[in-house]
Design an enzyme around this catalytic site. Sequence first.
Site, PDB file in Angstrom:
ATOM      1  N   ASP A   1      38.459   7.209   6.956  1.00  0.00           N
ATOM      2  CA  ASP A   1      38.288   7.952   8.207  1.00  0.00           C
ATOM      3  C   ASP A   1      37.369   9.153   7.970  1.00  0.00           C
ATOM      4  O   ASP A   1      37.763  10.301   8.087  1.00  0.00           O
ATOM      5  CB  ASP A   1      39.683   8.410   8.680  1.00  0.00           C
ATOM      6  CG  ASP A   1      39.643   9.199   9.971  1.00  0.00           C
ATOM      7  OD1 ASP A   1      38.709   8.996  10.747  1.00  0.00           O
ATOM      8  OD2 ASP A   1      40.572  10.009  10.180  1.00  0.00           O
TER       9      ASP A   1
ATOM     10  N   GLU B   1      47.447   9.784  20.098  1.00  0.00           N
ATOM     11  CA  GLU B   1      46.571   9.178  19.088  1.00  0.00           C
ATOM     12  C   GLU B   1      47.278   9.013  17.739  1.00  0.00           C
ATOM     13  O   GLU B   1      47.725   9.983  17.139  1.00  0.00           O
ATOM     14  CB  GLU B   1      45.342  10.090  18.911  1.00  0.00           C
ATOM     15  CG  GLU B   1      44.367   9.621  17.837  1.00  0.00           C
ATOM     16  CD  GLU B   1      43.206  10.603  17.627  1.00  0.00           C
ATOM     17  OE1 GLU B   1      43.266  11.743  18.152  1.00  0.00           O
ATOM     18  OE2 GLU B   1      42.250  10.223  16.944  1.00  0.00           O
TER      19      GLU B   1
ATOM     20  N   ASP C   1      40.996   5.756  18.106  1.00  0.00           N
ATOM     21  CA  ASP C   1      39.969   6.388  17.276  1.00  0.00           C
ATOM     22  C   ASP C   1      39.467   5.319  16.322  1.00  0.00           C
ATOM     23  O   ASP C   1      40.246   4.782  15.519  1.00  0.00           O
ATOM     24  CB  ASP C   1      40.564   7.590  16.526  1.00  0.00           C
ATOM     25  CG  ASP C   1      39.518   8.342  15.706  1.00  0.00           C
ATOM     26  OD1 ASP C   1      38.752   7.674  14.985  1.00  0.00           O
ATOM     27  OD2 ASP C   1      39.495   9.580  15.762  1.00  0.00           O
TER      28      ASP C   1
ATOM     29  N   ASP D   1      34.661  10.180   9.516  1.00  0.00           N
ATOM     30  CA  ASP D   1      34.073  10.855  10.670  1.00  0.00           C
ATOM     31  C   ASP D   1      32.573  11.069  10.548  1.00  0.00           C
ATOM     32  O   ASP D   1      32.057  12.143  10.862  1.00  0.00           O
ATOM     33  CB  ASP D   1      34.818  12.170  10.960  1.00  0.00           C
ATOM     34  CG  ASP D   1      36.227  11.913  11.476  1.00  0.00           C
ATOM     35  OD1 ASP D   1      36.348  11.347  12.569  1.00  0.00           O
ATOM     36  OD2 ASP D   1      37.194  12.248  10.764  1.00  0.00           O
TER      37      ASP D   1
ATOM     38  N   HIS E   1      38.080   7.595  20.779  1.00  0.00           N
ATOM     39  CA  HIS E   1      37.439   8.545  19.886  1.00  0.00           C
ATOM     40  C   HIS E   1      36.462   7.713  19.079  1.00  0.00           C
ATOM     41  O   HIS E   1      36.848   7.092  18.088  1.00  0.00           O
ATOM     42  CB  HIS E   1      38.456   9.222  18.959  1.00  0.00           C
ATOM     43  CG  HIS E   1      39.143  10.392  19.571  1.00  0.00           C
ATOM     44  ND1 HIS E   1      39.960  11.241  18.858  1.00  0.00           N
ATOM     45  CD2 HIS E   1      39.095  10.888  20.828  1.00  0.00           C
ATOM     46  CE1 HIS E   1      40.407  12.195  19.664  1.00  0.00           C
ATOM     47  NE2 HIS E   1      39.904  12.001  20.853  1.00  0.00           N
TER      48      HIS E   1
ATOM     49  N   LYS F   1      47.227   7.200  13.660  1.00  0.00           N
ATOM     50  CA  LYS F   1      46.258   6.887  12.610  1.00  0.00           C
ATOM     51  C   LYS F   1      46.979   6.310  11.404  1.00  0.00           C
ATOM     52  O   LYS F   1      48.212   6.247  11.372  1.00  0.00           O
ATOM     53  CB  LYS F   1      45.424   8.118  12.231  1.00  0.00           C
ATOM     54  CG  LYS F   1      46.164   9.217  11.483  1.00  0.00           C
ATOM     55  CD  LYS F   1      45.292  10.462  11.328  1.00  0.00           C
ATOM     56  CE  LYS F   1      44.125  10.293  10.395  1.00  0.00           C
ATOM     57  NZ  LYS F   1      43.444  11.586  10.125  1.00  0.00           N
TER      58      LYS F   1
ATOM     59  N   TRP G   1      47.214  14.651  19.184  1.00  0.00           N
ATOM     60  CA  TRP G   1      47.220  14.065  17.836  1.00  0.00           C
ATOM     61  C   TRP G   1      47.836  15.102  16.906  1.00  0.00           C
ATOM     62  O   TRP G   1      47.423  16.264  16.905  1.00  0.00           O
ATOM     63  CB  TRP G   1      45.804  13.725  17.341  1.00  0.00           C
ATOM     64  CG  TRP G   1      45.837  13.436  15.865  1.00  0.00           C
ATOM     65  CD1 TRP G   1      46.347  12.318  15.272  1.00  0.00           C
ATOM     66  CD2 TRP G   1      45.427  14.314  14.801  1.00  0.00           C
ATOM     67  NE1 TRP G   1      46.278  12.451  13.895  1.00  0.00           N
ATOM     68  CE2 TRP G   1      45.714  13.665  13.579  1.00  0.00           C
ATOM     69  CE3 TRP G   1      44.841  15.584  14.769  1.00  0.00           C
ATOM     70  CZ2 TRP G   1      45.446  14.232  12.340  1.00  0.00           C
ATOM     71  CZ3 TRP G   1      44.574  16.152  13.533  1.00  0.00           C
ATOM     72  CH2 TRP G   1      44.868  15.478  12.325  1.00  0.00           C
TER      73      TRP G   1
ATOM     74  N   ASP H   1      34.359  11.382  18.431  1.00  0.00           N
ATOM     75  CA  ASP H   1      35.099  12.196  17.450  1.00  0.00           C
ATOM     76  C   ASP H   1      34.526  11.992  16.063  1.00  0.00           C
ATOM     77  O   ASP H   1      34.907  11.072  15.353  1.00  0.00           O
ATOM     78  CB  ASP H   1      36.591  11.825  17.483  1.00  0.00           C
ATOM     79  CG  ASP H   1      37.403  12.689  16.507  1.00  0.00           C
ATOM     80  OD1 ASP H   1      36.858  13.686  16.007  1.00  0.00           O
ATOM     81  OD2 ASP H   1      38.582  12.357  16.256  1.00  0.00           O
TER      82      ASP H   1
ATOM     83  N   HIS I   1      40.433   5.101  12.601  1.00  0.00           N
ATOM     84  CA  HIS I   1      41.838   5.226  12.231  1.00  0.00           C
ATOM     85  C   HIS I   1      42.548   3.938  11.862  1.00  0.00           C
ATOM     86  O   HIS I   1      43.767   3.869  11.916  1.00  0.00           O
ATOM     87  CB  HIS I   1      42.611   5.890  13.375  1.00  0.00           C
ATOM     88  CG  HIS I   1      42.376   7.362  13.442  1.00  0.00           C
ATOM     89  ND1 HIS I   1      43.144   8.210  14.185  1.00  0.00           N
ATOM     90  CD2 HIS I   1      41.450   8.130  12.840  1.00  0.00           C
ATOM     91  CE1 HIS I   1      42.707   9.451  14.055  1.00  0.00           C
ATOM     92  NE2 HIS I   1      41.674   9.430  13.254  1.00  0.00           N
TER      93      HIS I   1
HETATM   94  C1  RNT Z   1      42.172  13.198  13.311  1.00  0.00           C
HETATM   95  C2  RNT Z   1      42.003  12.773  14.704  1.00  0.00           C
HETATM   96  C3  RNT Z   1      41.762  13.852  15.710  1.00  0.00           C
HETATM   97  C4  RNT Z   1      40.776  14.901  15.237  1.00  0.00           C
HETATM   98  C5  RNT Z   1      40.349  15.875  16.304  1.00  0.00           C
HETATM   99  C6  RNT Z   1      39.692  17.084  15.729  1.00  0.00           C
HETATM  100  O1  RNT Z   1      42.206  12.173  12.423  1.00  0.00           O
HETATM  101  O2  RNT Z   1      40.955  11.840  14.787  1.00  0.00           O
HETATM  102  O3  RNT Z   1      41.369  13.299  16.911  1.00  0.00           O
HETATM  103  O4  RNT Z   1      39.647  14.338  14.691  1.00  0.00           O
HETATM  104  O5  RNT Z   1      41.371  16.154  17.132  1.00  0.00           O
HETATM  105 ZN    ZN Z   2      40.363  11.237  16.757  1.00  0.00          ZN
END
Ligand code: RNT
Ligand code: ZN
Length: 411
Positions: free
Chosen positions: A287, A219, A252, A289, A279, A221, A180, A319, A255
Amino acid sequence: MSKAYEIARERYAALDIDTEKALAQLQDFHLSMHCWQADDVAGFESAADLTGGIQATGNYPGKAGSVDELRADILKAKSLIPGTHRLNLHEIYGEFGSGRVDRDEVGPEHFAGWMQWSRDNNTPLDFNSTSFSHPKSGNLSLSNPDKSIRDFWVEHTIRCRDIADAMGRNQGDACIMNVWVHDGCKDFSVNHMLYREFLKDSLDRIFSEKKANMKDCIEGKVFGIGLESFTVGSHDFYTAYAAKNNKILTIDTGHYHPTESPADKISAVLQFVPELMLHVSRPVRWDSDHVTLMDDPTLELFAEIVRAGAMNRVHYGLDYFDGAINRIGAYVIGSRAAQKCMLRALLEPTALIRKWEAEGETYKVLTYLEEAKSMPWGAVYDEFCERNNVPAGTAYMAEIDRYSAEVTSKR
Ligand code: RNT
Ligand code: ZN
């Protein structure tokens, strides 16, 4: 065997569901725990700020500050999560010694300690190249028009594939390596085509050598913080790249656009890509997290995987990075939530529901989906914990509190 489980087993048997089979499948369901919840994505390379469009917020005391602390925290969390799991490392978590090892100099030797740890703790490793938190990160890495910067990141990512390959060999099981990159623009750009040509070309160079012991995933986003207007590695870009080049696509769950369903992508992209990496995260408005929970989007995601018969075509990474709460608690809650979502998917009376769907009896489809929600799946999860010698229910909190008092609060 608890009374509650015995009753649950009978109730599910009446729907033609074998809870023992579900428990065996859950035992074979391995998460790839992300190492970066333990220290808010800091890593051990330098004290540089977290950059690259991502941000960990919160200041909960006791984050891991060294490889020993991180390993101890991961093992503590793992001891409170039933089953056996993998660990997902980023390149910045290598053991670099006292000298500076730049990203284009890294090699398997910097992960020898991790590979030993992996064997000692029966924890296979997955891996990620790291494009952020570095003086050369800027806004563009693999898609930078400056060839020397592009080459630097290509070299980094090629080296990361070597590391992943060494990990896979070490553990006798493919290491899944995610790429990513944050590349994007804060404001209008008239160079979308150019940047994407560079990214494609960089990826082609990175993937040109076949590796026996690792698998690549990519990956995309929607946007990163400070890079809101344009993302080079958008979903269209990576989905097309993965389909054309037989790569694993990373989904993810944080994303996508807020009303887009990551769950519905499973059966769509699996027609064209070999496997998926997840993820699993929890986006709150964006996003963000947040810690994974057993919420509707995550339940639907796992249900779609099981309904698609694709359990073995998916790698289950987590993630999220919440610096505002107890970090061991964050691992335990998120991992157990993912397992509960998988268990509930495995306990769905899909065969019965499909029969009603085939007969056009939509109200019966809804009836079964609704009733499944209040079936005693919790007793089955508790039984899973007990069989794995891990505390069921809220009992793990005592151990997290003890570890906070004796270990993390003293850091
Ligand atoms: C970022 C991505 C990625 C990170 C990690 C730390 O938006 O989700 O995967 O969160 O690699
Ligand atoms: Zn991610």
